[in-house]
Design an enzyme around this catalytic site. Structure first.
Site, PDB file in Angstrom:
ATOM      1  N   GLY B 328       0.839  -1.205   0.000  1.00 37.09           N
ATOM      2  CA  GLY B 328       0.000   0.000   0.000  1.00 37.09           C
ATOM      3  C   GLY B 328       0.871   1.251   0.000  1.00 37.09           C
ATOM      4  N   TRP B 331       2.489   1.560  -3.374  1.00 39.58           N
ATOM      5  CA  TRP B 331       1.518   2.000  -4.378  1.00 39.58           C
ATOM      6  C   TRP B 331       1.513   3.532  -4.466  1.00 39.58           C
ATOM      7  CZ3 TRP B 331      -2.726   5.204  -3.807  1.00 39.58           C
ATOM      8  CH2 TRP B 331      -3.598   5.274  -4.890  1.00 39.58           C
ATOM      9  N   HIS B 332       1.740   4.172  -3.319  1.00 41.64           N
ATOM     10  CA  HIS B 332       1.684   5.627  -3.305  1.00 41.64           C
ATOM     11  C   HIS B 332       2.840   6.265  -4.069  1.00 41.64           C
ATOM     12  CE1 HIS B 332      -1.273   5.190  -0.081  1.00 41.64           C
ATOM     13  NE2 HIS B 332      -1.680   6.369  -0.471  1.00 41.64           N
ATOM     14  N   GLY B 333       3.969   5.638  -4.080  1.00 42.58           N
ATOM     15  CA  GLY B 333       5.075   6.272  -4.788  1.00 42.58           C
ATOM     16  C   GLY B 333       6.278   5.373  -4.859  1.00 42.58           C
ATOM     17  N   PHE B 477       0.317  10.138  -7.458  1.00 34.26           N
ATOM     18  CA  PHE B 477       0.311   8.700  -7.184  1.00 34.26           C
ATOM     19  C   PHE B 477      -0.392   7.948  -8.305  1.00 34.26           C
ATOM     20  CE2 PHE B 477      -0.025  10.644  -2.795  1.00 34.26           C
ATOM     21  CZ  PHE B 477       1.346  10.741  -2.678  1.00 34.26           C
TER      22      PHE B 477
END
Lengths: 397, 477
Positions: B328, B331-333, B477
Site C-alpha cells: 500500500g 503504491w503511493h510512490g 500517485f
C-alpha cells in the site's frame, strides 16, 4: 424540497454555464472577436496547444480581470496577504521570496538541491546542469584555452545583509551559504570576490542603507561598496595593465582622470512592491529617494559608455543594470568599477539571466572575447538555486 | 484537467452535463446492452478528453489497458473455459497491468536502485532512462484489475465496450479515485437512477469539495511547502509544517474525493465514500477504516484476502498485514520513504491486532486516544511528504530537536507565521474538530446548508483566480 433542489442545480449552472456564455457574448459583442472557445477546435490537440488555449482563456477572462484585483486588495486589507513572490518584513521593508528561500533551502552540496532534475551526458560525463560548479569549471576551462582569466562574483541578496529587516527576532548576523561556495571555489583555484565581508563591515560601521527597502537590489551606496572591492581585486589580477589602471583614481600625482563623478538623486519604486500585485501598491508604498553618483567622460562630458575593445568583459544581471541603464544612467556598478579602474569595460547584462543566458549571449557574440584578458562574471546569490535555465554548459565560438 | 481550474469548471463540466442529458436512454435495451450505453460512451469519450488534457499521449497506455482487459474479461466470462486457462488469463492480465504500472511508475526507481547496487559492488553504473509518469495510472490500473479479478471470481463481464471503458475512465474518479471495485459499480453501469434529488446532492458535495481544496488545502499547503523545503528548521517550525501538511493532504484529497462523489451523482453514479473523519480515529486500525477507504477496501478485497487474510494462522495473518501495508505504501510512490511509511503503519496495525485490535493506550480517555493517534499519524506524514528517506529522518530530527537549525532558520518564521497563516490553520483545525463531515452535510439538504455551501463555493471561485496552479496531491500517485 423540490424548490431547493432546483435552486441548487440552477446555482451550479448559473456559475458554470453562465460564465462561458457571458464571456463568449462579451468577446463577440464588445471585443468584436470570435469567441475564444472556438479556438480550441482550430488547432491540433497537442499538449502545447491545449495549455496555450487554457492560458489564453485565463488571460481573456472578463471575470478574472474584474475579480483578481478586487480579491487581492481585499486579501491585503483584511489579512495583510500579498502575492506569494513577496514577503513583508519589518519597518515597511519587503523581501523577494526566492532571496529568502535560497538562504533557507539546501545548497548545491545537498542531494535535495537536485530534486526533480536529471543528469545530462556532456562529453561522455554525467553532469547535472543545476550544479553551478559544473558550468563554472567548464567556463573557466574554455576561457583559459583563450588565455582569459575568470573572476567569479556572487552578489549578496538582501536578506543575507539585512535578515533582521525580515524577522526582528533573528540572532546575530548569520553567514550566507554562498560563503561556503566561495571557500569551495577558492580550494578549486577559482578567482573569486567576497562581497559579503565588505558589505557587512560597511553595515556594521554605520554606513547608509545598502539595499532598497522595497526592491531586490542594492542602493547606490551598497553598489559602491561592491565596486570598490571589485576594482581592488581586478587591479590585483591585471598587474601588467596600463598605469592608470594600476594606480587607480586615488593617486592624483600621476593620474589623469578619464571620468568625472557627479551627484544626483534617484527615485526608485521597487520591484518587490510590484510583485505584491496589491492593486493599491502605489498608494501603500511610496517611492524611495536615494543619492547616486553618475559617471561621465572627463573630456566630452557624455555619460559613461562601454568599450567593446576593453580587455575586461563584464557579465551580469539586474544588479549590473540598476542605475546603469535605468535612471539616472551611467551610475551603476559597471560605470563605478570603470571609474575606479579609470578605463571602460565591455559588458553583457541580462536581467535574471546571469547563470546561463549571459553566456549564451556571449556564445552568439564571439567577437566580444577578442583581446580580452579578464571576464568578470557577477550573479546574485539566489541564482545559484533559482538561476533562469539553471547552470548549463555553453560552448564558446 | 483539474476540477479546480476554470477550463473544467466553466467549459468542460457544463458542456459534458448538457450533452449527457440530451442523449436519450433506452427504456427497453437489447439483451446484454445497458439502458445508458450511449451515455456511458459519452462519458468514456469525455473521460479520455479530460485525461488527455494533462498530456495527450497519456491516453495510449490507458486505452491499451482498456482494450486488453475488456477482451480478457469477455474470455474469462465464457462458461466453457477450463479452470487452468482461466487462471492463466488472470495471471496474464495481472502481469500486463502490473507490468505497465511497473514500467511507468517504478521504472526509474528500479534503475536507480540497480545503479546503487552496482556502485556498491564496484561495478560501472548506467544512465537512468527517464520515463514520463502518466498521472493517475495507479488508479485506473487498480480499477481495471478489480474488473478482471471480479470476473474471475464469478461476476458477469460487461458485453459493451462502452460500459467497460466508462467504468475505467469515468472522469470524476479517473486520476485520484475513489478507487472503484467493479462489483460496486457493475449494476450502476446498466441501470442507475438519474434524479433531481441525487443531482442536487451531488451539486452540494461538489460545492463543498471545491471550497475545501481552494480555501483550506491550498493556503496551508504553502506553509507545509516552506517548512519542508527548509534545510534545518527549528523544532516548532518543523511541527507547524507537518501539521500544515496533515491539514493540506486531508482537505486536498478529501476535497477531491467529495467533488468526485458529487460529480458522480450528477451523472447518476453513487461512488463510495473515501473519508470518514480520519483525524477523529482513536487507533491506527480505526484510522485505516476512515482514511482513503476505497484503497484500504481494495487492498483488503483483492490483496489481503487473496494472500489468505486471517484464515491461515496467526503468523501468516501478521505477514499478510505487513505485506499489504508495505505494498500500500509502495503504491503511493516509487520511493523508499513510502515503503517506510507503509511499514510503520503496518507495524502499528500488527501491534494493535496483537492486543485485540486495540492500541496500547486503549484505556485512556477518548480525547487522549484521538490525540495520540493523530500524533502517530502526524509523525508518519513526514515520510509521506519528505523529499526522500534521508530528508524524512533529517526533518524528524528537526522536529525532535536533534541537530542545529540552519543559520537562517529564523527567517522561516517570516514565511509561515503571517496572520493569514494563523487564521487558515485555525479554520482548518476547527473544520477537522467539528463533528459534521462534508459527506453528511451534503446529504441532507436545507436552505441554510445550501446558503453555506454556495457561499463557500462562490468565495472559492473568486479565490481560484488569485492562486497559482495547484494540482491535487494525489495526482502524483
Amino acid at each position: 424540497m423540490r424548490k431547493l433542489e432546483w435552486t441548487l442545480v440552477s446555482a451550479l449552472l448559473a456559475v458554470t454555464a453562465g460564465f462561458p456564455l457571458y464571456q463568449a457574448a462579451h468577446e463577440a459583442i464588445v471585443d468584436k472577436e470570435m469567441p475564444h472557445v472556438f479556438n480550441l477546435f482550430l488547432r491540433s490537440p497537442t499538449k502545447e496547444n491545449l495549455h496555450r488555449w487554457d492560458d489564453n482563456a485565463k488571460d481573456r477572462s472578463v471575470f478574472a480581470k474584474w475579480l483578481r484585483p478586487v480579491t487581492l486588495q481585499f486579501r491585503y486589507d483584511v489579512l495583510g496577504e500579498m502575492a506569494p513572490k513577496s514577503l513583508k518584513g519589518e519597518e515597511d521593508w519587503l523581501f523577494y521570496n526566492q532571496d529568502v528561500d535560497y538562504l533557507l533551502q539546501p545548497p548545491y552540496t545537498d542531494d535535495r538541491f537536485y530534486k526533480g532534475t536529471f543528469d545530462t551526458l556532456i562529453a561522455g560525463k554525467r553532469v547535472n546542469v543545476r550544479n553551478p560548479l559544473v558550468a563554472m569549471e567548464d567556463f573557466r576551462a574554455r576561457l583559459k584555452a583563450r588565455g582569459i582569466e575568470l573572476l567569479l562574483v556572487p552578489i549578496p541578496g538582501k536578506p543575507s545583509v539585512y535578515p533582521e529587516k525580515l524577522y526582528h527576532g533573528i540572532h546575530g548576523q548569520p553567514a550566507s551559504p554562498t560563503l561556503a561556495l566561495l571557500e569551495d571555489l577558492g580550494r578549486r583555484g577559482f578567482n573569486v570576490v567576497d562581497l559579503f565581508s565588505p558589505m557587512l563591515k560597511a553595515k556594521a560601521g554605520g554606513a547608509p542603507q545598502l539595499y532598497l527597502k522595497r526592491d531586490t537590489h542594492w542602493t547606490p551606496q551598497g553598489m559602491e561598496v561592491a565596486a570598490e572591492a571589485l576594482a581592488t581585486r581586478i587591479r590585483s589580477m591585471l598587474p601588467d595593465a596600463d598605469t592608470a589602471m594600476v594606480l587607480g583614481p586615488q593617486d592624483s600625482t600621476v593620474f589623469t582622470p578619464r571620468y568625472l563623478i557627479k551627484d544626483t538623486t534617484v527615485e526608485r519604486w521597487g520591484d518587490i512592491a510590484e510583485m505584491t500585485k496589491v492593486p493599491d501598491r502605489k498608494k501603500i508604498w511610496p517611492n524611495e529617494s536615494v543619492k547616486a553618483e553618475r559617471i561621465s567622460d572627463a573630456v566630452t562630458g557624455l555619460p559613461y559608455k562601454d568599450d567593446p575593445a576593453s580587455p575586461i568583459l563584464w557579465l551580469g544581471d539586474s544588479f549590473s543594470r540598476i542605475y546603469q541603464t535605468d535612471a539616472p544612467g551611467a551610475a551603476g556598478i559597471i560605470a563605478h568599477v570603470a571609474y575606479r579602474l579609470n578605463r571602460p569595460l565591455a559588458s553583457i547584462v541580462n536581467d535574471g539571466g546571469a547563470s546561463t543566458v549571459v553566456r549564451q549571449q556571449l556564445a552568439r557574440r564571439g567577437e566580444m572575447l577578442e583581446g580580452k584578458k579578464l571576464v568578470v562574471w557577477t550573479f546574485v546569490e539566489r541564482d545559484l538555486r533559482f538561476g533562469s535555465k539553471g547552470w548549463q554548459v555553453e560552448e564558446l565560438p | 484537467m483539474v476540477f479546480t481550474e476554470d477550463v473544467f469548471l466553466f467549459y468542460f463540466l457544463p458542456f459534458v452535463l448538457l450533452v449527457y442529458y440530451l442523449i436519450p436512454y433506452q427504456a427497453d435495451p437489447a439483451p446484454g446492452k445497458s439502458r445508458y450505453w450511449m451515455r456511458n460512451l459519452w462519458l468514456t469519450v469525455v473521460g479520455y478528453v479530460f485525461y488527455s488534457w494533462f498530456e495527450p499521449w497519456f491516453v495510449l497506455p490507458m486505452m491499451f489497458t482498456n482494450v486488453a482487459d475488456y477482451l480478457f474479461g469477455l474470455y474469462l466470462g465464457r462458461d466453457d473455459v477450463p479452470k487452468a486457462r482461466r487462471k492463466l488469463v488472470l495471471i496474464i492480465s495481472m502481469c500486463m497491468n502490473l507490468g505497465l504500472l511497473g514500467i511507468f511508475k517504478y521504472g526509474v526507481f528500479t534503475q536507480e536502485n540497480l545503479n546503487h547496487l552496482l556502485a556498491a559492488v564496484g561495478q560501472d553504473t548506467f544512465s537512468v532512462l527517464q520515463i514520463a509518469f502518466p498521472i493517475g495510472i495507479s488508479f485506473y490500473t487498480f480499477h481495471s484489475m478489480s474488473y478482471i479479478i471480479d470476473i474471475y471470481r464469478g461476476e458477469r463481464p460487461v458485453k459493451s465496450f462502452a460500459d467497460f471503458s466508462c467504468f475505467v475512465s469515468l472522469f470524476p474518479q479517473l486520476v485520484a479515485g475513489p478507487i472503484l471495485r467493479y462489483n460496486v459499480l457493475s449494476q450502476q453501469l446498466h441501470s442507475r437512477m438519474h434524479s433531481l434529488s441525487l443531482f442536487s446532492r451531488g451539486v452540494m458535495l461538489f460545492f463543498l469539495g471545491f471550497a475545501m481544496k481552494i480555501l483550506l488545502a491550498n493556503p496551508v499547503g504553502r506553509i507545509a511547502d516552506a517548512a519542508f523545503a527548509a534545510q534545518h528548521p527549528h523544532a516548532l517550525d518543523a511541527w507547524w509544517g507537518v501539521l500544515a501538511y496533515a491539514f493540506q493532504i486531508y482537505f486536498d484529497f478529501n476535497g477531491y474525493s467529495v467533488m468526485a462523489l458529487g460529480l458522480g451523482m450528477m451523472f447518476g453514479f453513487e461512488l463510495i465514500r473515501n473519508f470518514n473523519a480520519p483525524y477523529h480515529a482513536d487507533s491506527i486500525t480505526d484510522f485505516w477504516r476512515r482514511w482513503h477507504i476505497s484503497l484500504s477496501t481494495w487492498l483488503r478485497e483483492y490483496l489481503y484476502i487473496s494472500l489468505g487474510g486471517n484464515r491461515k494462522g496467526e503468523a501468516r495473518t501478521y505477514i499478510n498485514l505487513a505485506l499489504v501495508m508495505l505494498l500500500g505504501g509502495f503504491w503511493h510512490g516509487s520511493q523508499w520513504q513510502f515503503i517506510f511509511w507503509g511499514g510503520i503503519h503496518g507495524t502499528m496495525l500488527g501491534i494493535e491486532r496483537w492486543s485485540g485490535k486495540k492500541p496500547f493506550y486503549a484505556n485512556s480517555p477518548r480525547w487522549m486516544r484521538v490525540s495520540v493517534t493523530f500524533l502517530v499519524v502526524l509523525i508518519t506524514w513526514v515520510f509521506f511528504r519528505a523529499d526522500g528517506l534521508p530528508h524524512a529522518f533529517s526533518y524528524l530530527g528537526s522536529m525532535f530537536g536533534a541537530g542545529r537549525p540552519g543559520p537562517f532558520a529564523d527567517l522561516l518564521k517570516a514565511e509561515i507565521y503571517h496572520s493569514h497563516d494563523l487564521i487558515n490553520m485555525l479554520i482548518c483545525a476547527i473544520a477537522i474538530a467539528q463533528p459534521v463531515q462534508s459527506y453528511e452535510f451534503g446529504k441532507q439538504l436545507s436552505w441554510g446548508r445550501f446558503a453555506v455551501a454556495f457561499s463557500l463555493f462562490l468565495v472559492a471561485v473568486v479565490m481560484m483566480y488569485t492562486q497559482a496552479f495547484n494540482p491535487f496531491l494525489y495526482f502524483q500517485f
